[in-house]
Design an enzyme around this catalytic site. Structure first.
Site, short mmCIF file in Angstrom:
data_model
loop_
_atom_site.label_atom_id
_atom_site.label_comp_id
_atom_site.label_asym_id
_atom_site.label_seq_id
_atom_site.Cartn_x
_atom_site.Cartn_y
_atom_site.Cartn_z
N HIS A 131 0.81 -1.11 0.11
CA HIS A 131 -0.14 0.20 -0.07
C HIS A 131 1.04 0.95 -0.07
O HIS A 131 1.47 1.97 1.18
CB HIS A 131 -1.01 0.18 1.13
CG HIS A 131 -0.19 0.30 1.84
ND1 HIS A 131 0.30 0.02 3.05
CD2 HIS A 131 -0.12 -1.99 3.11
CE1 HIS A 131 0.84 0.12 4.78
NE2 HIS A 131 0.70 -1.31 4.09
N ARG A 346 -0.06 -11.96 2.66
CA ARG A 346 -0.97 -12.06 4.22
C ARG A 346 -2.44 -11.69 3.90
O ARG A 346 -2.96 -11.38 2.37
CB ARG A 346 -0.48 -10.28 4.38
CG ARG A 346 -1.62 -10.13 5.42
CD ARG A 346 -0.51 -8.85 5.65
NE ARG A 346 -1.56 -7.25 5.16
CZ ARG A 346 -1.96 -5.98 5.04
NH1 ARG A 346 -1.60 -6.34 7.01
NH2 ARG A 346 -1.85 -4.87 5.06
N GLU A 459 -2.26 -5.71 15.60
CA GLU A 459 -2.57 -4.50 15.35
C GLU A 459 -3.12 -3.75 16.53
O GLU A 459 -2.78 -2.39 16.49
CB GLU A 459 -3.41 -4.70 14.16
CG GLU A 459 -2.86 -5.20 12.88
CD GLU A 459 -3.58 -5.16 11.89
OE1 GLU A 459 -3.41 -4.37 11.32
OE2 GLU A 459 -3.66 -6.68 11.57
N ASP A 497 -2.93 0.93 13.28
CA ASP A 497 -4.46 0.76 14.23
C ASP A 497 -3.75 1.18 15.46
O ASP A 497 -5.11 0.92 16.10
CB ASP A 497 -4.29 -1.03 13.49
CG ASP A 497 -5.15 -0.69 12.41
OD1 ASP A 497 -5.87 -0.37 11.25
OD2 ASP A 497 -4.46 -1.10 10.99
N ARG A 535 6.17 -0.63 9.86
CA ARG A 535 5.88 1.36 10.63
C ARG A 535 5.64 1.87 8.80
O ARG A 535 5.94 0.86 7.86
CB ARG A 535 7.09 1.64 10.50
CG ARG A 535 8.21 0.56 11.98
CD ARG A 535 9.71 0.90 12.04
NE ARG A 535 9.80 2.38 12.39
CZ ARG A 535 10.41 3.10 11.90
NH1 ARG A 535 10.88 2.65 10.49
NH2 ARG A 535 11.03 4.57 12.00
N ARG A 666 -8.51 3.10 6.80
CA ARG A 666 -7.23 2.37 7.09
C ARG A 666 -6.62 3.88 7.78
O ARG A 666 -6.87 5.24 7.02
CB ARG A 666 -7.23 2.04 5.02
CG ARG A 666 -7.50 1.25 4.73
CD ARG A 666 -7.48 1.05 4.22
NE ARG A 666 -7.89 -1.06 3.80
CZ ARG A 666 -7.41 -1.47 3.85
NH1 ARG A 666 -6.58 -2.31 4.96
NH2 ARG A 666 -8.87 -2.53 3.00
#
Length: 824
Positions: A131, A346, A459, A497, A535, A666
């Site tokens: 991402h 993932r 998370e 998160d 990170r 997000r």
């Protein structure tokens, strides 16, 4: 030439292009805007500036934002080259270098053999994530790379003309993507930086060899403990576009790029190793054979044969040839092999659980697995793992739902057959909340005949609190231990998160304590472990200098090394040039070696008690803010979150499925929204209450003597220093008077005062170059902020306004990102 002359020349070049392409009147508008903004920043009245911007058409506002954006794009290049220039001109032992690390370890009493054992024990794994927040199109990046290539010779008129040509071409090239990037676009964008990394690795290896000679007076065969992996093309969590086909295409691209790198390096080594013995090629025959095998796509053991060649060279008295001419190829083969990077898969725990439920129901084992209590799920999974029978009938095609989950595992299995075991990395389970979440992928992988090593990703704050017990129960399972064997247990920690859930200080403390407790669990179980840190680039997502973050890890928690995610504009910032890549890698390795050498110790009870109080107070303050009934409307009114949702910066949606709430937003767009308005709230809010609960005097002692606490406050300084109350106030005008506005402004002022009192200096006093950079950038980024506020006001004042002003708003988002060098 120096950075000032470079910036002046690039600025004049851009100005000339603006005059030629847009006319003298537009150039004067740019200059007038710059002058007015400077006056306002110096304390002058802003009425004229407001009136001028209010009178601009949407098209002119967009062009004005573009002009200042291009200035930043060029300044960023000049700053990057200045870093290269300084590094090349440096003399003596650099700070945070490999030689500095070995010298520090020797001073601590470690022998050369002990340091070699340490290097062999640890590994720094850098993971390019799926991402990215890199906003620039590839076409634009190519133009900028061409300009960067000419920066070293800007005193040459020919180079100046080439730069002007690229600036001219860029001005007429759309910066904004018309379509969202595909998964493969993201893969290609991330892999572009491996060329610079490949160029840096041989020098890094030579630095390590030289460090042993200089510090210990003896040669060493120690190898740089580096590996690279990727999530791009394998990260399925919330991204419907990462299909099994996308994973297959990604792995094929990895194989092609690895092949190209190896072939180029083999050709160079062939040209260099020209020695003959008794009238025959001494080494070229082997290099030719390896080259042809790689070229023809054969599965060949490249590394053992190159290491044998290295041994021959040294035995033949060709030490310099081995060190200088074969080391680049040997290092490349060790790090990238024929796989390039290890692809992780993932998946969200909800998806793996649903897939296992479907398999068990089809096989008649359990009709409703998801309805079982956790203890019964574990018992059922353990029984199935002891069995070898597949659950899905052999030869029958999987259902579409199962194919989306099991298909990527099948693809990495096939890639291993072609490129070796390092083609696949680990199986990461997002939102891992139980032992069964970690066991489920083992059952899925068995269906395609592959052994996977699962990595639970913890998370939220509650997940971090529960993680030690989950790992205790998991490692007590004999079925799981049989699969893990002697391999390293990885545990991933999510910064994004947990920060969005509980705020900056509480998340940092929860991460610290989770590492200490999980390390103790693994140590007691006799299992080697490695933490994988998720990170981001911003402080609110675990960002900040990598070496500082690594040095701030709790003592005794680095066993088999570390993995760290690298994403977005951080890739360009760190790896756009081999010199920058080498420097960033050596700093990270410096931090790793020193941190890994620190034995576990007992923290002062008063410190841990203080942090427990501070985390509780901070989390309470943060949650009171974000759970306030008026917070979400406030957030949507003063930040450009809706506009960011339209920005084609990644293949992944900005929200997880479900109704639009803060919880399913997000972390990247959440942080980016606050960055755009120069509040940076995720990187400091709640710190005031935390520090107040500790007390200034106690916090000063903790800052002076505790690396973790110092890292936390130094990172907070960066967030606070990059915040700008003057600009934040402009965005608050979009909403009008609101109780949260005054609250946030007061919280910011008081947090700055408390942090400065604890560190005993103004913000960033210990980082003058960063402080100067922020100061120099503000007058040029201010216009883009003010243009964005004006456009947001217009877009929100009419139905369909966002469609009308979409393009100039998108340009302003990109310009601010370029100016603050951070998008999320």
């Amino acid at each position: 030439m120096g950075i000032k002359s470079d910036v002046n020349l690039l600025g004049r070049t851009l100005g000339q292009v603006l005059k030629e392409q847009e006319g003298e009147a537009f150039f004067e508008l740019v200059e007038r805007t710059r002058a007015l903004v400077r006056e306002v920043r110096a304390g002058g009245d802003d009425a004229e500036l407001r009136g001028m911007l209010a009178g601009l058409s949407g098209e002119d506002a967009g062009r004005l934002a573009r002009a200042f954006t291009w200035y930043f794009q060029l300044v960023n290049l000049a700053e990057e080259y200045e870093r290269v220039r300084v590094l090349r001109a440096g003399e003596g032992v650099r700070s945070q270098s490999l030689e500095g690390a070995l010298a520090a370890l020797k001073e601590q009493g470690l022998s050369a053999a002990q340091v070699e054992a340490l290097i062999e024990r640890v590994n720094l794994g850098l993971t390019f994530t799926a991402h990215p927040t890199e906003m620039r199109r590839r076409t634009i990046r190519q133009h900028l790379e061409a300009v960067a290539h000419d920066l070293p010779q800007l005193d040459d008129p020919e180079a100046q003309e080439r730069v002007a040509a690229h600036v001219e071409a860029m001005w007429s090239t759309p910066e904004l993507r018309h379509l969202k990037p595909t998964v493969l676009d993201e893969v290609k964008g991330g892999l572009n930086y491996l060329g610079a990394i490949a160029g840096a690795l041989p020098g890094l290896q030579r630095d390590l060899n030289r460090a042993f000679v200089n510090v210990y007076g003896q040669a060493s065969d120690a190898r740089i403990p580096l590996s690279f992996s990727s999530w791009m093309g394998g990260d399925r969590d919330g991204n419907p576009f990462v299909t099994p086909e996308a994973t297959r295409e990604t792995l094929e691209l990895h194989r092609q790029r690895a092949r190209d790198l190896l072939l180029g390096s083999l050709k160079q080594a062939y040209a260099d190793l020209s020695q003959e013995q008794e009238g025959r090629d001494a080494y070229r025959t082997e290099l030719r054979a390896l080259h042809n095998a790689v070229r023809d796509g054969e599965r060949v053991e490249v590394l053992p044969r190159l290491e044998a060649l290295d041994t021959r060279l040294r035995a033949d008295g060709q030490r310099r040839t081995a060190n200088r001419l074969l080391t680049p190829l040997l290092t490349l083969a060790r790090v990238f092999g024929q796989h390039l990077v290890s692809l992780d898969v993932r998946e969200h725990s909800g998806q793996t659980g649903a897939a296992v439920a479907a398999l068990l129901a089809q096989a008649g084992v359990e009709a409703d697995y998801l309805a079982l209590p956790e203890a019964e799920r574990q018992a059922l999974l353990a029984a199935e793992l002891r069995s070898r029978r597949p659950l899905w009938p052999a030869g029958e095609p999987l259902t579409p739902e199962l194919e989306t989950v099991i298909g990527p595992i099948r693809e990495v299995r096939d890639a291993i057959a072609l490129s070796g075991p390092r083609a696949f990395g680990r199986y990461v389970i997002s939102m891992a909340e139980s032992v069964s979440d970690v066991l489920e992928p083992l059952l899925l992988a068995r269906e395609v005949g592959l052994r996977v090593l699962p990595v639970p990703l913890f998370e939220t704050l509650d997940d971090l609190y529960r993680a030690p017990q989950i790992m205790t129960d998991l490692l007590a399972r004999p079925e799981y231990r049989a699969i893990l064997g002697d391999d390293v247990q990885e545990i991933m920690l999510g910064y994004s998160d947990s920060n969005k859930d509980a705020g900056f200080l509480a998340a940092n403390w929860a991460l610290h304590e989770a590492q200490r407790q999980i390390s103790a669990v693994c140590r007691a179980a006799g299992v080697r472990w490695r933490f994988f840190h998720g990170r981001g680039t911003s402080i609110g997502r675990g960002g900040g200098p990598a070496s500082r973050a690594i040095l701030g890890q709790p003592a005794g928690t680095i066993d088999a090394g570390l993995r760290i995610t690298e994403q977005g504009e951080a890739l360009a910032d760190k790896y756009s040039h081999p010199v920058l890549a080498q420097r960033n890698l050596e700093q990270a390795l410096y931090g790793l070696l020193l941190s890994a050498a620190r034995p576990a110790d007992s923290l002062k009870e008063e410190w841990t008690a203080a942090m427990d109080r501070a985390a509780a107070a901070s989390a309470a303050a943060y949650r009171a803010l974000v759970h306030d009934d008026g917070f979400l409307p406030f957030f949507e009114a003063v930040t450009p979150i809706h506009e960011i949702a339209r920005l084609n910066i990644a293949s992944r949606p900005v929200r997880r499925p479900g109704a639009p709430t803060l919880s399913n937003l997000r972390a990247i767009p959440w942080v980016m929204s606050w960055t755009q308005i120069r509040s940076n709230l995720p990187g400091w809010y709640g710190l005031r209450e935390g520090l107040q609960s500790i007390g200034t005097e106690a916090a000063q002692e903790m800052y002076a003597a505790w690396p973790f606490f110092r890292t936390v406050l130094d990172n907070a300084q960066m967030s606070l220093a990059k915040s700008d109350p003057l600009i934040f106030e402009e965005y608050l005008r979009l909403l009008g008077p609101h109780p949260l506005a005054g609250h946030l402004e007061a919280a910011f002022r008081e947090t700055v005062a408390l942090v400065e009192a604890v560190v005993g200096a103004p913000l960033l006093a210990n980082e003058p170059r960063l402080r100067e950079s922020i100061s120099l950038r503000n007058p040029y980024i201010d216009p883009i902020h003010r243009i964005q506020v004006e456009l947001l006001r217009r877009a929100r004042a009419e139905d369909g306004g966002l469609d009308t002003f979409e393009r100039p708003l998108m340009l302003s988002l990109q310009g601010i990102a370029a100016g603050v060098r951070n998008t999320g």
